[in-house]
Enzyme design. Structure first.
Site, PDB file in Angstrom:
ATOM      1  N   GLU A   1     -23.432  15.363 -27.551  1.00  0.00           N
ATOM      2  CA  GLU A   1     -22.861  14.473 -26.519  1.00  0.00           C
ATOM      3  C   GLU A   1     -22.810  13.030 -27.021  1.00  0.00           C
ATOM      4  OE1 GLU A   1     -25.621  15.889 -23.356  1.00  0.00           O
ATOM      5  OE2 GLU A   1     -23.764  16.418 -22.307  1.00  0.00           O
TER       6      GLU A   1
ATOM      7  N   GLU B   1     -27.658  24.429 -23.868  1.00  0.00           N
ATOM      8  CA  GLU B   1     -28.084  24.211 -22.474  1.00  0.00           C
ATOM      9  C   GLU B   1     -28.125  25.510 -21.677  1.00  0.00           C
ATOM     10  OE1 GLU B   1     -26.251  22.207 -24.251  1.00  0.00           O
ATOM     11  OE2 GLU B   1     -26.713  20.121 -23.773  1.00  0.00           O
TER      12      GLU B   1
END
Ligand code: 1HE
Length: 259
Positions: free
Chosen positions: A111, A131
């Site tokens: 990210e 995730e």
């Protein structure tokens, strides 16, 4: 000021930020984000371009899971919103940012890398969004930024299956723009940043602030906004000087990569 989680230096016009928590694979805690925030602002006042890289065997293992596991859901929301804010200063701020990637570029590390403008990766780099396997969701901007780079289908696959991709796949997927041999990503990123730093400041500002916004607009709106930015940048004294430098043959031509 003493730094705990990052290193900072300015080389010429380029600020170099190093993620420096190698014993935890540069996992990003709240205090880490605050130090990053401070250094992004500092870089904006001391440099014309920035590079971010990781110390140790990996670029970044993402969110500090040891800290995250103790948070309430609402604290998690605030943490995520702070990442959005600070990473947003990089994506739509004053400086073009370049990432030098190696080893793990995973979760929040991807990210962070997705928030900069140009990604250079060496042959050791690998990319994943674990995730889904951790029982959480992306929270540092991947659903917007990483998905726009690689596309919805690839990101969904990565998250559902835990797929980890090597650097050549990442280049095909548009996650990275340059692939270099092991150990050469940082110097390449610094060289690219130094080159970008020689551009007109107004052009760099338009490139990093207008392009992502225009991507979010309709064709008609995007073209309309483009015409105004083109006209505004062209009337700057710097543009006149640079255009005349070309017309009077004082600067080089565009390089021909086939020559
Ligand atoms: C950590 C973290 C972390 C390592 N938070 N402590 N990110 C992940 O799910 C990735 C988790 N990490 C890994 O899969 C591996 O650590 C790596 C592939 C990145 C590197 O492996 P390796 O063998 O080099 O290191 P290691 O032995 O796994 O880790 C060294 C230490 O770092 C170890 O601690 P120690 O006390 O046992 O020495 C690890 O626990 C610690 N460590 N990664 C905390 N992430 C805003 S939303 C974003 C959401 C996410 O980013 S989710 C993805 C999180």
């Amino acid at each position: 000021m003493e730094l705990t989680y990052l290193t900072y230096e300015v080389r010429g016009d380029v600020a170099i930020l190093g993620l420096n928590r190698p014993q935890k694979r540069n996992a990003i805690s709240d205090a880490f984000v605050e130090e990053l925030a401070m250094l992004v602002r500092r870089a904006e006042s001391e440099a014309k371009a920035g590079v971010i890289h990781g110390h140790g065997p990996h670029f970044c293992a993402g969110l500090d899971l040891a800290e995250h596991v103790k948070k309430t859901p609402f604290e998690g929301v605030h943490g995520s919103r702070r990442w959005h804010e600070v990473f947003g200063w990089m994506q739509k701020g004053k400086l073009p940012w370049f990432a030098a990637l190696h080893g793990a570029v995973v979760g929040g590390g991807l990210e962070l890398a997705s928030s900069v403008h140009v990604r250079v990766a060496d042959s050791t780099a690998f990319f994943a969004l674990p995730e889904g396997q951790r029982g959480i969701f992306v929270g540092g901007g991947a659903s917007v930024r990483s998905a726009r780079l690689m596309g919805l289908a690839r990101m969904t696959d990565m998250m559902l299956t835990g797929r980890s991709v090597d650097v050549d796949t990442a280049e095909r997927w548009n996650l990275v723009q340059y692939v270099v041999p092991e150990g050469e990503a940082l110097e390449k990123a610094i060289a690219l940043a130094a080159h970008a730093a020689t551009n007109a400041e107004i052009s760099n500002y338009a490139i990093i602030n207008a392009l992502p916004r225009i991507q979010d607009m309709s064709t008609d709106d995007g073209l309309f906004v483009e015409s105004f930015i083109a006209s505004f940048t062209a009337t700057s004294p710097e543009a006149e000087e640079r255009l005349n430098a070309f017309l009077t043959k004082k600067v080089g031509k565009v390089a021909n990569p086939n020559a």
